[in-house]
Each structure stands twice: as C-alpha cells, then as structure tokens.
Design a protein around this motif. Structure first.
Motif, PDB file in Angstrom:
ATOM      1  N   ALA A 174       0.983   4.149  -2.661  1.00 53.01           N
ATOM      2  CA  ALA A 174      -0.021   5.391  -2.741  1.00 53.01           C
ATOM      3  C   ALA A 174       1.814   6.451  -3.682  1.00 53.01           C
ATOM      4  CB  ALA A 174       0.448   5.835  -1.085  1.00 53.01           C
ATOM      5  N   ASP A 175       2.860   5.522  -2.631  1.00 51.80           N
ATOM      6  CA  ASP A 175       4.175   6.749  -3.552  1.00 51.80           C
ATOM      7  C   ASP A 175       4.418   7.194  -4.988  1.00 51.80           C
ATOM      8  OD1 ASP A 175       4.716   6.813  -0.732  1.00 51.80           O
ATOM      9  OD2 ASP A 175       6.200   5.746  -0.756  1.00 51.80           O
TER      10      ASP A 175
ATOM     11  N   LEU B 138      -7.137   3.164   0.127  1.00 51.60           N
ATOM     12  CA  LEU B 138      -6.339   1.678   0.555  1.00 51.60           C
ATOM     13  C   LEU B 138      -6.301   1.752   1.367  1.00 51.60           C
ATOM     14  CD1 LEU B 138      -4.311   0.648  -1.369  1.00 51.60           C
ATOM     15  CD2 LEU B 138      -2.798   2.609  -1.200  1.00 51.60           C
ATOM     16  N   ASP B 139      -6.006   2.987   1.997  1.00 50.61           N
ATOM     17  CA  ASP B 139      -5.803   2.082   3.613  1.00 50.61           C
ATOM     18  C   ASP B 139      -6.666   1.434   4.000  1.00 50.61           C
ATOM     19  OD1 ASP B 139      -3.238   3.914   3.435  1.00 50.61           O
ATOM     20  OD2 ASP B 139      -3.754   5.530   4.605  1.00 50.61           O
TER      21      ASP B 139
ATOM     22  N   ASP C  79      -7.107  10.473  -0.767  1.00 56.88           N
ATOM     23  CA  ASP C  79      -7.288   9.618  -1.748  1.00 56.88           C
ATOM     24  C   ASP C  79      -6.341   8.304  -1.019  1.00 56.88           C
ATOM     25  OD1 ASP C  79      -8.459  11.300  -3.360  1.00 56.88           O
ATOM     26  OD2 ASP C  79      -6.202  11.826  -4.473  1.00 56.88           O
ATOM     27  N   ARG C  80      -5.849   8.693   0.096  1.00 56.53           N
ATOM     28  CA  ARG C  80      -5.449   7.233   1.496  1.00 56.53           C
ATOM     29  C   ARG C  80      -6.526   6.366   2.152  1.00 56.53           C
ATOM     30  NH1 ARG C  80       0.770   6.732   2.554  1.00 56.53           N
ATOM     31  NH2 ARG C  80       0.037   6.038   2.923  1.00 56.53           N
TER      32      ARG C  80
ATOM     33  N   VAL D 163      -6.114   5.715  -8.161  1.00 61.67           N
ATOM     34  CA  VAL D 163      -4.597   5.763  -8.944  1.00 61.67           C
ATOM     35  C   VAL D 163      -4.616   5.860 -10.095  1.00 61.67           C
ATOM     36  CG1 VAL D 163      -3.064   3.510  -8.616  1.00 61.67           C
ATOM     37  CG2 VAL D 163      -4.681   3.817  -6.857  1.00 61.67           C
TER      38      VAL D 163
ATOM     39  N   GLU E  24      -3.170  13.010   1.370  1.00 56.58           N
ATOM     40  CA  GLU E  24      -4.146  11.854   2.435  1.00 56.58           C
ATOM     41  C   GLU E  24      -5.486  11.261   2.469  1.00 56.58           C
ATOM     42  OE1 GLU E  24      -2.473  11.057   5.346  1.00 56.58           O
ATOM     43  OE2 GLU E  24      -0.630  11.476   4.655  1.00 56.58           O
TER      44      GLU E  24
ATOM     45  N   ALA F 128       0.636  -0.870  -0.400  1.00 56.15           N
ATOM     46  CA  ALA F 128       0.093  -0.207   0.117  1.00 56.15           C
ATOM     47  C   ALA F 128       0.975   1.631  -0.268  1.00 56.15           C
ATOM     48  CB  ALA F 128      -1.362  -0.193   0.889  1.00 56.15           C
ATOM     49  N   ALA F 129       2.301   0.943   0.803  1.00 54.73           N
ATOM     50  CA  ALA F 129       2.891   2.545   0.550  1.00 54.73           C
ATOM     51  C   ALA F 129       3.814   2.423  -0.604  1.00 54.73           C
ATOM     52  CB  ALA F 129       3.605   1.743   1.703  1.00 54.73           C
TER      53      ALA F 129
ATOM     54  N   LEU G  85      -0.338   9.506  -3.902  1.00 57.72           N
ATOM     55  CA  LEU G  85      -1.808   9.867  -3.632  1.00 57.72           C
ATOM     56  C   LEU G  85      -1.633  10.983  -2.764  1.00 57.72           C
ATOM     57  CD1 LEU G  85      -2.939   6.037  -2.979  1.00 57.72           C
ATOM     58  CD2 LEU G  85      -3.860   7.984  -4.948  1.00 57.72           C
TER      59      LEU G  85
END
Length: 761
Positions: free
Chosen positions: A678-679, A691-692, A687-688, A732, A685, A674-675, A683
């Motif tokens: 996101a990187d 995903l989180d 948008d994450r 994404v 905060e 996931a990290a 993404l």
C-alpha cells in the motif's frame, strides 16, 4: 460492467491466449515432420517465425479489440483478427521475397505479385525435380512461408475465433501428411506422437473446464488413424517421387526438362561414382533423343524385350569389324539417381551385378527397367572404346541405318538461320566427316559463350527450333543448346543425328577403389552431346560445347588427318541497345537464375535470415516474460478452480510487486507485506479495501484451524478469488508509471531472483 461479465471476459481472454500459444507449439512440432523431405533445418525456424508472427498479430488484434469495447467483441468484429493476420503474412512475404518491387519495401504492387508467381512456379519445379530430402531453394522457401502462414491463419480461425480447437487438427494433418504423400516410409512416427500430445494440450487449453479423459481418447484415436490411413493409400512410385536428375521422369517424357535445373543447382549433389580398368575417365550415357519435334527433342517410347538381358548385349548398330576398338571395364556405384535409364558407357557389351530387371534396347543400346530406378545399383560394365581413324571416317557415307528411322526428320517450318548457318560453316568441307568436324569447331572457336542462364524468349531450357535459332544469334547457351544445334544442323546436311543425355566424366578423386582411380559424378556433370551416324562405324560422339568434357581423338584438330576447318572471321552482329526500365525488378525474375540468386534472391534470403535471426533474439529476450505469463495464468486458473488464496493468489501478488521493483522481506507477515504494498503504490482507502480483504482471507486460510468451515478454502467468496486478485493487481499496477509496468512485463525480476524462484509454485 458487472462482476460476472468481467470474470467471463477475463476467462475468454485467457483462453484465447492459451489457445494461441498451444497452436504455436502444435504447428511448430508438426512442421518438424518435413525433415524427411527437406535438407537442413533452417526452414523450420522460418516456418516457426511465420507462424509466430501470424498468431501474434491475430492475438494482439483480438485483445485490443476486446479492450476497446469493454466487453465481448461483437460478431461483426470476429473476422478482424483473421484479416490482420492475413495482412501481416502478405507484408512479411513481400519484405522477405519482393521488397525491391514493393512500395516502401512493404506494400506489394502488381509487380510484386508477378514475382510471387515466378517464385511459386520455381518452387513447384524445384520440388518436382529434386530427390528427397530436397534442397530448400528460394522458390521452396517462398512456398513454405505462404503455406505455413496460411495454415496458421486457418488454425487461428478454427480454434480461437470459432472456438473449435479440435478442428485445428486439419492444418496439423496437412503438415504431417506431406511426407506421407511422398512415401509412407518418410513418415516420422515420433513427430506424429509429439504432434498428438501437442494437440491434446490444445484441447485442454481451449476448454473452460477441460475433460482430460475425452481429450486422451480423441488423441489416441487420431494417432491410430494417422498411422494406419497412409497404409491404405496407394504408395508413390519411387521412380516418380524421387525427383533427382531426370528423377523418375518416365521414359516417354523428355529427360532434358530437368537438365538445366540440375546444372543450376547451388549445391552439387553426388549422383554416382565409378572407376575404370584403364583408369581413364569416360562419358556415361543414359538415353538418346532422336525425335526432333518443333518444340523439343524426345526419346522413342521404351520397348522392353525380356530376351535382351544385360548379360549379353547385342552388337553396336553400324559398327563393322575393321574399326579399331579397345575393351574397357567400368565399375559404377549409383548413389542418388531416380532414373529409369541406367548410366553406362557407350557401346556396352555386358552388364553384370544388377539387382533389378534391366533390359537393353537394340536401336540405341540404352538400358531401361519396367519396375526400378537406377538408385542403389552397383554393377560392372564391359564396353568398347571405338577409335576410328580420320581416314575411315572421311570415306564413310551417312545413310540411315533403317529407312524407316527418323534420324533425318525436320519440321517443315525450320527457321532459315539454322540451315543457312550449317551450309556456310561447312561450305569448304568435302565429306560428311569434314562437315561434322566443321560444325563442332564452329561452336568451339571462341565466338560462343557457355551460359546456363542465357536469356531466351522461349525459356532458359528450351531446345526447340525457335530457341535454337535465337541461340545461333545470341551465341550463348549451355550443353542442350550446343548439342541440339549441331544435331539439327547435321540433319540439314543429310547426316543422321540424335542427342545423347548422360554425364560428363566427373572429377577425379584422391582415394582409389581396389587400386583403381575413382571418379565422382555430380549434378554439375549432367550433360548432353550430339551423336552422328557414319556407315561402318555407327553412332559417333562429338563435343560442341566449349569448356565442357573433352573432344574425342578422331574429332580433335590436333590429331593428324582430322580435317581442319578454315578460319573465318565472324560477321559482327549489332547488339541491340537495351531499353531502360523503371525498376530493378521490372522484368519477371527467374528464381533459378544464379544471377538472380546473387542479387535479388541473395538480398531476399539475406533479409529473410536477418529477420528470422532478429526474431530469434527477440524470442529469447522475451522468454522470461513468457515464463512469467504462464506462471501467472496458471495461478489465476487455480484460483478460479478453488485453490486456497494463500497458496496461489497471495504469492502472485507478492511476485508481481517484486517484478515492479518493490522488495518485500520473505519473513514479512501478510499484514506487513500488505502495508508495504500500500505504501509503495500509494493506495488510498478505497483502493486498499480489496488488498486488505485479500490479506484477511490469506490470514484466515493460513492460520485458522478450521479452514473448511470458513467457507473460503475453495474460493467461495463474492466475485471469486481470481477476480479479487486480478482487481488488486490492476489497481497496484496503475499506481506505477507505464515505463515501470512495461519493464516488469518484459523483464520480470522475479524470474531471475533466486529468492522468488525458491518461492514459486
């Protein structure tokens, strides 16, 4: 848009695409049923390409319309995909078949629609005049394209627009029913079963919550009905369905209707083979045409006398004992001739080995059957080689064999050029025999050209009096014109005449049959010739067609005693200057014309096959994208039905990132993956959050000992796990450029990656 509406729209969009793909498979598989009535298999790629283009146009229009609305398309837009698909079909047909008459090669004009009409007529005639399996001519190819596209539009309308996928069985049944209509024996049970399976897949694709048992039950009943109903239908008579040379035309119908089509057939087809006791070639006669009407020649209606069995044929009409004859024996093997007349040398005295009921006619010694066609017959014919001397012919009168016969009948309004030409050509002859030879040589002296496509105002194949008058002026035609002209001109001179239809001697073969020379007769050997009557000799063959067949000895100028007509210098006829036209296709195109086939038809077929080849290459290149799309749809479908997100949604996210070019180690934990996502996607905060949340769900489902108690094992989360995964993928993808997204969609890396394949469901 609220989450339930968004989810409902996504389900509708996925369902529409699933149904479209299922329709493509259904129609393509059902089209394969035509293999029993059409030769080759290139036509199947044409049908599949047309169906794909039509369904794709409708699907893309539907998807773009829904996306532009942001919700379900209103009812007034429901017809837009059908209209666009219809426009695409017309455009394709125009490009492939009438581009030269179209505006910018794409937009049809009135002239294009005239070409379409000519092609449709030519296709219908080709279907009627060919045996099965038939050659796919340009006209048939046009009908296939129009029919396949129309059925695809209907299927899309029923299954997608109206959401009644079960009704798609209607266009499927049309394709499956074509061979059955021709003959029940042409139905392919294997294709029926495959089509039923494809239809079951269509039913499943069209239901939000498929009911497999119901689909299987309906499919089983449909298969049984499809196989049993044709048995209850009246069978198609072999004589009327075969469509070969004179393919099944009834004896009361003019057999020359298909003569021109057979001669113009691009690929000759073997009709029969034969051998003779003398090893010499021979003409094989089917039927004689004695009734000359204003528009055409016709045979007498058949009269079946069951006492006239082939084992004892009566004497030839008019032949007396003092005429020299030789006995000949011919062995005939009919391969593919759907004719109610039997091909035999004239005059036959005995025919043996026939399997069906055949009877001879006392007037012209033709052999007909009330319930069979010639196809498949193998028989032996005993016949006479009648060899009158020039002296015998010179003194012979030409009186009617029977005063009631119509061998001298002519229309009252016969064009004057026919009678005047006959009198001029024979002015120096002193006997009917001399007149007959003069007529024959008039056509063979080099002033006439043999042409199977000589333009005529009354049709290429017309043999009526007006067409013959034009033929005498144009001095160009083929056997039906030469034979008809000589027979009519002979009647104007008081010589009884008729036109015989049959076959030229054919081509000598290298192989032998029991030591005898074998000859092969094809559709290119279909022929017509005149027969003139002379007292004491009977019906006598002449050959006025230049470059075809051979002249009999008694009519050959090289034979001593044969009267030689005086050499005349033909009167020069001014050739009218053709008027220029504004378009290369301004005049209607005869699709059966070889000249058209070599230009317009060749160009059209070239465009067609080029387009289909390009379509095939494109389909092959898009195969990975197609596989990837099915894989994604199945995973999202599983999520909607409650499968754990760890086994479906998370794998879809990881594989989608791989398609976008983001490499994530297969040993990475969900948190590490996931990290990395996101990187790579940068993404924020907000948008994450999604995903989180999915990552946490995956961790709980993967590592919790009591997953069932978490309430997440079956997707029991707000909005649904499938919506959450779809939302993450959308966020994404937006982080990457449009070029990267297109490459990921059209050339997904994961399909070719061994690592991704090993991890795929």
């Amino acid at each position: 848009m609220r989450a339930p509406e968004r989810r409902r729209d996504r389900l509708d969009h996925r369902r529409a695409w699933r149904v479209s793909v299922a329709l493509l498979f259904c129609l393509s598989i059902s089209a394969a049923a035509l293999h029993t009535v059409l030769q080759g298999f290139g036509w199947w790629f044409q049908i599949t390409g047309i169906v794909f283009a039509v369904l794709a146009a409708a699907g893309i229009t539907r998807a773009l319309g829904a996306r532009s609305q942001g919700t379900r398309s209103p009812g007034r837009r429901a017809w837009l995909p059908t209209l666009v698909a219809s426009a695409v079909l017309v455009t394709l047909i125009t490009v492939f078949f009438a581009s030269r008459s179209a505006f910018l090669f794409v937009i049809p004009t009135f002239e294009s629609f005239a070409v379409f009409g000519d092609l449709a007529q030519a296709g219908s005639l080709a279907i009627a005049n060919q045996a099965v399996p038939a050659d796919v001519t340009l006209g048939i190819s046009f009908l296939l394209a129009v029919g396949a596209g129309s059925l695809a539009i209907l299927a899309d309308l029923l299954a997608v627009t109206w959401r009644r996928p079960a009704l798609a069985a209607i266009p499927i049944a049309v394709l499956l029913g074509i061979p059955t209509f021709v003959g029940i024996q042409l139905a392919d049970v294997f294709v029926f079963v495959l089509s039923a399976v494809a239809w079951l897949v269509l039913l499943r694709a069209g239901e939000p919550f498929p009911q497999t048992s119901r689909a299987v039950g309906i499919g089983a009943v449909s298969v049984v009905v499809a196989l049993l109903v044709p048995l209850a239908l009246p069978t198609v008579d072999e004589s009327t369905a075969s469509g070969d040379a004179f393919g099944g035309y009834l004896a009361s119908v003019n057999p020359v209707l298909s003569l021109g089509d057979e001669l113009r057939r691009e690929l000759p087809r073997t009709i029969l083979t034969y051998s003779t006791l003398s090893d010499q070639p021979t003409y094989l006669r089917l039927v004689s045409l004695q009734n000359f009407l204003a528009e055409t020649w016709e045979p007498d209606p058949p009269t079946i006398d069951r006492d006239n069995t082939p084992a004892a044929v009566g004497p030839p009409p008019g032949l007396e004992a003092d005429i020299p004859v030789e006995n000949e024996t011919t062995w005939v093997d009919v391969n593919n001739l759907g004719s109610p007349w039997l091909p035999v040398p004239y005059p036959a005295t005995d025919v043996s080995g026939l399997r069906g009921n055949w009877f001879w006619d006392a007037d012209d010694l033709t052999f007909t059957s009330p319930d069979r066609v010639a196809r498949g017959e193998e028989y032996r014919v005993s016949s006479l080689l009648v060899q009158p001397t020039p002296a015998q012919l010179d003194v012979a009168n030409s009186t009617l064999p029977n005063p009631d016969d119509n061998y001298l009948d002519l229309p009252a309004d016969l064009p004057g050029i026919i009678r005047s030409t006959a009198q001029r050509v024979t002015s120096s002859a002193t006997s009917n025999y001399g007149r007959a030879v003069a007529l024959q040589e008039y056509f063979r002296d080099g002033t006439f050209d043999y042409s199977e496509t000589a333009p005529a105002d009354f049709g290429y194949d017309s043999n009526g009096m007006k067409a013959i008058a034009q033929f005498l002026e144009a001095k160009s035609g083929y056997c039906i014109h030469f034979s008809s002209a000589m027979a009519i001109m002979a009647r104007t001179l008081g010589i009884p005449s008729r036109v015989a239809v049959g076959f030229l001697p054919g081509e000598k073969q290298a192989e032998t049959v029991e030591g005898r020379t074998s000859y092969r007769v094809t559709t290119q050997d279909v022929h017509a010739w005149p027969e003139l009557y002379f007292d004491g000799i009977g019906w006598t063959r002449f050959e006025p067609t230049p470059g075809r067949g051979f002249v009999p000895t008694y009519a050959d100028e090289a034979t001593p005693g044969v009267p030689v007509p005086p050499v005349t210098t033909p009167t020069a006829t001014p050739t009218p200057t053709p008027e220029p036209t504004n378009s290369a296709t301004a005049a209607p195109i005869d699709p059966n014309d070889p000249a058209a086939n070599s230009s317009t038809a060749a160009v059209s077929l070239g465009w067609l096959w080029t387009g289909l080849s390009l379509l095939g290459v494109i389909l092959l290149l898009l195969l990975p994208a197609f596989i990837r799309g099915i894989q994604r749809a199945l995973r999202l479908r599983r999520l909607a039905r409650g499968f754990p997100a760890a086994q479906t949604g998370w794998k879809e996210v990881l594989q989608s990132m791989h398609d976008l070019g983001v490499d994530i180690s297969p040993t990475a934990t969900p948190r590490e993956a996931a990290a990395a996502i996101a990187d790579s996607a940068r993404l924020g905060e907000t948008d994450r959050v999604g995903l989180d949340s999915l990552r946490a769900l995956v961790e709980r489902q993967s590592f919790s000992r009591r997953r069932a108690e978490s309430g997440l094992a079956h997707g029991a989360v707000p909005g649904g796990a499938d919506d959450r995964v779809s939302d993450i993928l959308d966020r994404v993808r937006r982080a990457f450029g449009w070029r990267r997204r297109i490459v990921a969609a059209l050339a997904p890396r994961s399909i070719w990656s061994r690592l991704s394949l090993s991890r795929a469901d």
